[in-house]
Design a protein around this motif. Structure first.
Motif, PDB file in Angstrom:
ATOM      1  N   LEU A   5       0.806  -1.217   0.000  1.00  0.00           N
ATOM      2  CA  LEU A   5       0.000   0.000   0.000  1.00  0.00           C
ATOM      3  C   LEU A   5       0.839   1.268   0.000  1.00  0.00           C
ATOM      4  CD1 LEU A   5      -2.749  -1.077   2.579  1.00  0.00           C
ATOM      5  CD2 LEU A   5      -2.848  -1.184   0.067  1.00  0.00           C
ATOM      6  N   LEU A   6       1.945   1.269   0.740  1.00  0.00           N
ATOM      7  CA  LEU A   6       2.792   2.460   0.826  1.00  0.00           C
ATOM      8  C   LEU A   6       3.942   2.430  -0.170  1.00  0.00           C
ATOM      9  CD1 LEU A   6       3.025   2.890   4.722  1.00  0.00           C
ATOM     10  CD2 LEU A   6       1.438   3.994   3.126  1.00  0.00           C
ATOM     11  N   GLY A   7       4.580   1.259  -0.291  1.00  0.00           N
ATOM     12  CA  GLY A   7       5.739   1.154  -1.179  1.00  0.00           C
ATOM     13  C   GLY A   7       5.383   0.909  -2.631  1.00  0.00           C
ATOM     14  N   GLY A   8       4.134   0.537  -2.893  1.00  0.00           N
ATOM     15  CA  GLY A   8       3.721   0.306  -4.267  1.00  0.00           C
ATOM     16  C   GLY A   8       4.250  -0.978  -4.873  1.00  0.00           C
ATOM     17  N   LEU A   9       4.678  -1.926  -4.062  1.00  0.00           N
ATOM     18  CA  LEU A   9       5.205  -3.189  -4.578  1.00  0.00           C
ATOM     19  C   LEU A   9       4.056  -4.145  -4.894  1.00  0.00           C
ATOM     20  CD1 LEU A   9       8.149  -3.814  -2.055  1.00  0.00           C
ATOM     21  CD2 LEU A   9       8.257  -2.691  -4.295  1.00  0.00           C
ATOM     22  N   SER A  10       4.280  -5.019  -5.859  1.00  0.00           N
ATOM     23  CA  SER A  10       3.291  -6.054  -6.150  1.00  0.00           C
ATOM     24  C   SER A  10       3.210  -6.994  -4.954  1.00  0.00           C
ATOM     25  CB  SER A  10       3.687  -6.822  -7.410  1.00  0.00           C
ATOM     26  OG  SER A  10       4.954  -7.452  -7.239  1.00  0.00           O
ATOM     27  N   TRP A  11       2.095  -7.724  -4.840  1.00  0.00           N
ATOM     28  CA  TRP A  11       1.889  -8.574  -3.671  1.00  0.00           C
ATOM     29  C   TRP A  11       3.011  -9.598  -3.468  1.00  0.00           C
ATOM     30  CZ3 TRP A  11      -0.925  -7.249   0.180  1.00  0.00           C
ATOM     31  CH2 TRP A  11      -2.087  -6.484   0.008  1.00  0.00           C
ATOM     32  N   PRO A  12       3.451 -10.334  -4.504  1.00  0.00           N
ATOM     33  CA  PRO A  12       4.539 -11.302  -4.276  1.00  0.00           C
ATOM     34  C   PRO A  12       5.830 -10.647  -3.772  1.00  0.00           C
ATOM     35  CG  PRO A  12       3.425 -11.768  -6.340  1.00  0.00           C
ATOM     36  CD  PRO A  12       2.921 -10.443  -5.885  1.00  0.00           C
ATOM     37  N   VAL A  13       6.214  -9.530  -4.385  1.00  0.00           N
ATOM     38  CA  VAL A  13       7.444  -8.841  -3.960  1.00  0.00           C
ATOM     39  C   VAL A  13       7.260  -8.271  -2.554  1.00  0.00           C
ATOM     40  CG1 VAL A  13       9.058  -6.976  -4.488  1.00  0.00           C
ATOM     41  CG2 VAL A  13       8.066  -8.322  -6.341  1.00  0.00           C
ATOM     42  N   ALA A  14       6.079  -7.728  -2.264  1.00  0.00           N
ATOM     43  CA  ALA A  14       5.807  -7.191  -0.931  1.00  0.00           C
ATOM     44  C   ALA A  14       5.902  -8.285   0.132  1.00  0.00           C
ATOM     45  CB  ALA A  14       4.420  -6.545  -0.905  1.00  0.00           C
TER      46      ALA A  14
ATOM     47  N   ARG B  32      11.613 -13.873 -12.884  1.00  0.00           N
ATOM     48  CA  ARG B  32      10.275 -14.483 -12.983  1.00  0.00           C
ATOM     49  C   ARG B  32       9.224 -13.500 -13.499  1.00  0.00           C
ATOM     50  NH1 ARG B  32      10.444 -19.160  -9.662  1.00  0.00           N
ATOM     51  NH2 ARG B  32      12.619 -19.853  -9.753  1.00  0.00           N
ATOM     52  N   GLY B  33       9.640 -12.309 -13.898  1.00  0.00           N
ATOM     53  CA  GLY B  33       8.708 -11.365 -14.503  1.00  0.00           C
ATOM     54  C   GLY B  33       8.205 -10.274 -13.592  1.00  0.00           C
ATOM     55  N   PHE B  34       8.736 -10.153 -12.372  1.00  0.00           N
ATOM     56  CA  PHE B  34       8.320  -9.097 -11.451  1.00  0.00           C
ATOM     57  C   PHE B  34       9.368  -7.985 -11.500  1.00  0.00           C
ATOM     58  CE2 PHE B  34       6.465 -13.021  -9.901  1.00  0.00           C
ATOM     59  CZ  PHE B  34       5.143 -12.657  -9.680  1.00  0.00           C
ATOM     60  N   ALA B  35       9.081  -6.962 -12.295  1.00  0.00           N
ATOM     61  CA  ALA B  35      10.060  -5.900 -12.504  1.00  0.00           C
ATOM     62  C   ALA B  35      10.407  -5.168 -11.216  1.00  0.00           C
ATOM     63  CB  ALA B  35       9.525  -4.910 -13.543  1.00  0.00           C
ATOM     64  N   ASP B  36       9.417  -5.018 -10.334  1.00  0.00           N
ATOM     65  CA  ASP B  36       9.695  -4.311  -9.077  1.00  0.00           C
ATOM     66  C   ASP B  36      10.551  -5.142  -8.120  1.00  0.00           C
ATOM     67  OD1 ASP B  36       7.645  -6.111  -8.771  1.00  0.00           O
ATOM     68  OD2 ASP B  36       6.499  -4.894  -7.354  1.00  0.00           O
ATOM     69  N   GLY B  37      10.889  -6.385  -8.497  1.00  0.00           N
ATOM     70  CA  GLY B  37      11.823  -7.169  -7.693  1.00  0.00           C
ATOM     71  C   GLY B  37      13.199  -6.541  -7.646  1.00  0.00           C
TER      72      GLY B  37
ATOM     73  N   LEU C 186      14.016  -4.808  -4.418  1.00  0.00           N
ATOM     74  CA  LEU C 186      14.131  -5.566  -3.172  1.00  0.00           C
ATOM     75  C   LEU C 186      15.465  -5.311  -2.477  1.00  0.00           C
ATOM     76  CD1 LEU C 186      12.694  -7.635  -1.363  1.00  0.00           C
ATOM     77  CD2 LEU C 186      13.886  -9.436  -2.619  1.00  0.00           C
ATOM     78  N   LEU C 187      16.574  -5.450  -3.192  1.00  0.00           N
ATOM     79  CA  LEU C 187      17.887  -5.266  -2.574  1.00  0.00           C
ATOM     80  C   LEU C 187      18.102  -3.840  -2.080  1.00  0.00           C
ATOM     81  CD1 LEU C 187      20.575  -6.463  -1.760  1.00  0.00           C
ATOM     82  CD2 LEU C 187      21.443  -5.992  -4.054  1.00  0.00           C
ATOM     83  N   PRO C 188      17.822  -2.784  -2.908  1.00  0.00           N
ATOM     84  CA  PRO C 188      18.000  -1.429  -2.368  1.00  0.00           C
ATOM     85  C   PRO C 188      17.100  -1.123  -1.179  1.00  0.00           C
ATOM     86  CG  PRO C 188      17.015  -1.365  -4.559  1.00  0.00           C
ATOM     87  CD  PRO C 188      17.503  -2.746  -4.347  1.00  0.00           C
ATOM     88  N   LEU C 189      15.877  -1.667  -1.187  1.00  0.00           N
ATOM     89  CA  LEU C 189      14.990  -1.446  -0.044  1.00  0.00           C
ATOM     90  C   LEU C 189      15.543  -2.098   1.221  1.00  0.00           C
ATOM     91  CD1 LEU C 189      11.415  -1.900  -1.562  1.00  0.00           C
ATOM     92  CD2 LEU C 189      12.300   0.153  -0.432  1.00  0.00           C
ATOM     93  N   VAL C 190      15.980  -3.350   1.098  1.00  0.00           N
ATOM     94  CA  VAL C 190      16.510  -4.063   2.253  1.00  0.00           C
ATOM     95  C   VAL C 190      17.789  -3.398   2.752  1.00  0.00           C
ATOM     96  CG1 VAL C 190      17.518  -6.234   3.036  1.00  0.00           C
ATOM     97  CG2 VAL C 190      15.414  -6.249   1.686  1.00  0.00           C
ATOM     98  N   PHE C 191      18.661  -2.994   1.815  1.00  0.00           N
ATOM     99  CA  PHE C 191      19.924  -2.372   2.243  1.00  0.00           C
ATOM    100  C   PHE C 191      19.657  -1.023   2.906  1.00  0.00           C
ATOM    101  CE2 PHE C 191      24.079  -4.207   1.179  1.00  0.00           C
ATOM    102  CZ  PHE C 191      24.852  -3.457   2.045  1.00  0.00           C
ATOM    103  N   THR C 192      18.676  -0.279   2.401  1.00  0.00           N
ATOM    104  CA  THR C 192      18.332   0.987   3.052  1.00  0.00           C
ATOM    105  C   THR C 192      17.772   0.736   4.444  1.00  0.00           C
ATOM    106  OG1 THR C 192      17.820   1.964   0.891  1.00  0.00           O
ATOM    107  CG2 THR C 192      16.971   3.087   2.838  1.00  0.00           C
ATOM    108  N   LEU C 193      16.950  -0.298   4.588  1.00  0.00           N
ATOM    109  CA  LEU C 193      16.410  -0.657   5.904  1.00  0.00           C
ATOM    110  C   LEU C 193      17.542  -1.029   6.857  1.00  0.00           C
ATOM    111  CD1 LEU C 193      13.859  -1.153   7.623  1.00  0.00           C
ATOM    112  CD2 LEU C 193      13.869  -3.510   6.764  1.00  0.00           C
TER     113      LEU C 193
END
Length: 602
Positions: free
Chosen positions: A109-118, A356-361, A364-371
């Motif tokens: 809802l906030l990050g705009g990620l697709s459900w699988p990536v979220a 696997r076709g999820f471009a917003d994947g 994932l790495l920049p989000l996790v590293f920022t966290l």
């Protein structure tokens, strides 16, 4: 720097140098390691780990994490769970589920990620890395229960979070994904199977130790080798289950009551310090600044929500009715630094999501590293401050733990108590503790070398130990046992027999010599019965230590220094006694004959 040998050597040297600097400057070491890695890698370009190490880079990270979790398992003691079992269970079950659900909602809802990536992002964010928690606890000096909660949660949840992320990745993005029930069954099977395998390996190795089938010099190295083997074998059966197996193996081995387990723990702790330093430098040095540019305002909002909303809310809800104090729940809700496992798992699953076709994947790495960066810095600098504000940490380790009750040591403890200095007198004899108990001095009745003492004593209140039981050999054992907790420079013992080297423990196994060479335990007892007492003098600008020495009655002895910032510092035969204006000096001398200056108590 592309040469493999030079890269590894520089990483090792930098890591240990930063560890020392963090200890010296009393700054969270993890923050310094991240800063040093970013400076050496993205900023200056001195180190390029992925280029220098090639295919060995991810393998080194995985093996290092397995060794660190095994060392963390060794440090977990069953007696710590007596007061924290309910809280740990809630955090490892309900807390994980709530963090996963709330984190997924926030990511979508906030990050705009697709459900699988979220969902995968939230699973990775469940972990609170022990590679970060353990160094922070070492510097923050929390009380036993909150420290135990953070340590157990970090070590238990780290492998669970990694396994959960992998299972959800396979379930959500693979063709023909199984139903939720099948996914949960697969996760449970992996956890139970890996835990059973790790427990069996730890128990078997412990039995070998007990049977005398392993020489002393091989015990630490063999434990590490077996742990890495267990990690690799478990991963062959079920991906990422090796971390669970290595952790459980450490817990089982560390709680079998092995005679030499402390030596194994110290060996593994040294290895873990080197690995934590190296891995954090490698990860931060290999960070590409461009990946952070892929984040936008929605990503920033997600990170803020994960830190300020998801974690606190999940902990507060999970620990309702658990018996934890509100202060402990607030601390747990704020402190959740992510570490190496989160970065390593994100580095593997992010490209997999894109493939696997999820471009917003790719986010994932920049989000996790920022966290990781945000939580390490924010929680690293705030843990000690928040713990002190909540009353869950010793503001300063200024107290003195005294081993051995005698008229002399009881009077010393009573004087320190009157000076508002935390003190505790320990002895195996209830009768010898009688005078101290009647004077209101806190006592510990029992064996200081026992596991019960380790679980009962709140060592964060004390900065120094004085062993003065009247038995040289026993005092040496106590000093050796508690030297890692107090640091060897703050562990003292009083020699019983002076000048008889053949009847005294070796210098390497004793504490620092208390008072002066040639003085014997019987001398102090004799002077006490002659009417000598403890007295305290505060030094000032016009009355320094030299003036105090001149004013003391003949034969009086300087015993210790009381400093508001550094606590108690005992007089030692191997170092000169120094004091500055404003500090208090406790001395032992004839009754009624006081030094000049600011005497406070006789």
């Amino acid at each position: 720097m592309s040469n493999l040998t030079e890269t590894l050597a520089l990483i090792a040297a930098l890591g240990i140098a930063v560890q020392w600097l963090g200890w010296r400057a009393r700054v969270p070491t993890i923050v310094l390691l991240l800063g040093c890695g970013l400076l050496a890698g993205p900023v200056l370009g001195v180190i390029r780990p992925s280029e220098s190490l090639g295919p060995a880079y991810p393998a080194l990270i995985e093996l290092g994490v397995a060794a660190i979790l095994f060392e963390g398992g060794l440090s977990l003691r069953w007696h710590e769970l007596r007061q924290t079992a309910a809280g740990v269970w809630r955090l490892a079950t309900l807390g994980v589920a709530l963090s996963l659900g709330l984190g997924t909602l926030a990511a979508h809802l906030l990050g705009g990620l697709s459900w699988p990536v979220a969902l995968v992002f939230a699973a990775i964010a469940v972990v609170t890395g022990p590679t970060v928690i353990l160094p922070l606890l070492r510097q923050a000096r929390l009380r036993r229960r909150p420290a135990s909660l953070l340590k157990w949660e970090g070590i238990v949840n780290d492998p669970i979070g990694a396994l959960l992320a992998v299972v959800l990745f396979e379930a959500m993005v693979s063709p023909g994904s199984p139903e939720l029930g099948h996914t949960l069954a697969e996760l449970l099977l992996g956890l139970v199977g890996a835990a059973a395998f790790g427990a069996a390996a730890g128990w078997s190795l412990g039995r070998l130790y007990l049977a005398g089938q392993v020489p002393e010099y091989l015990k630490g190295a063999l434990a590490l080798g077996v742990a890495l083997g267990v990690f690799a074998l478990a991963n062959l059966v079920f991906v990422e289950s090796g971390l669970v197996a290595a952790t459980v193996m450490g817990v089982v081995l560390g709680n079998m009551g092995l005679p030499s387990i402390e030596e194994v723990r110290r060996f593994k702790e040294s290895v873990a310090v080197l690995l934590v330093s190296g891995i954090f430098l490698l990860l931060s040095a290999d960070l590409d600044p461009e990946i952070l540019l892929a984040l936008d305002w929605r990503s920033a909002l997600l990170i803020v929500a994960m830190v300020l909303v998801v974690r606190p809310l999940a902990v507060l809800l999970a620990t309702l009715g658990s018996g934890l104090e509100w202060r402990e729940r607030v601390l747990l809700g704020w402190i959740a630094p992510r570490g190496i496992v989160a970065a390593a798992v994100a580095g593997v699953l992010g490209p997999g999501l894109v493939a696997r076709g999820f471009a917003d994947g790719a986010l994932l790495l920049p989000l996790v590293f920022t966290l990781i960066l945000v939580t390490v810095v924010a929680h690293g600098f705030s843990l000690g401050w928040l713990a002190r504000r909540l009353g869950l940490s010793a503001a300063a380790r200024e107290g003195l733990l005294i081993c051995g009750a005698s008229p002399w040591s009881c009077a010393l403890a009573e004087t320190l108590l009157a000076q508002q200095v935390p003190v505790r007198l320990a002895d195996r004899s209830w009768h010898r503790l009688r005078a101290a108990r009647q004077a209101g001095v806190p006592v510990y009745y029992g064996e200081l070398l026992s596991e019960h003492a380790e679980g009962e004593l709140e060592l964060t209140d004390f900065g120094s130990l004085l062993a003065i039981s009247g038995n040289d050999a026993y005092d040496s054992l106590v000093c050796a046992q508690y030297a890692p907790a107090f640091e060897r420079r703050r562990v003292y013992q009083f020699p019983v027999e002076s000048g008889h080297a053949q009847r005294r423990p070796g210098a390497g196994s004793r504490g620092r010599p208390f008072l002066v060479e040639g003085l014997q335990f019987e001398d102090l007892q004799r002077e006490w019965y002659r009417g000598w007492t403890f007295q305290v003098t505060r030094l000032g600008e016009g009355f320094d230590l030299a003036a105090l020495r001149r004013s003391l009655p003949e034969g009086a002895r300087l015993v210790l220094l009381i400093d508001a910032a550094e606590g108690v510092r005992l007089a030692a035969a191997d170092a000169p006694f120094r004091a500055a204006p404003g500090q208090r000096v406790l001395w032992f001398g004839p009754k009624g004959e006081r030094g000049g200056g600011g005497d406070e108590r006789g």
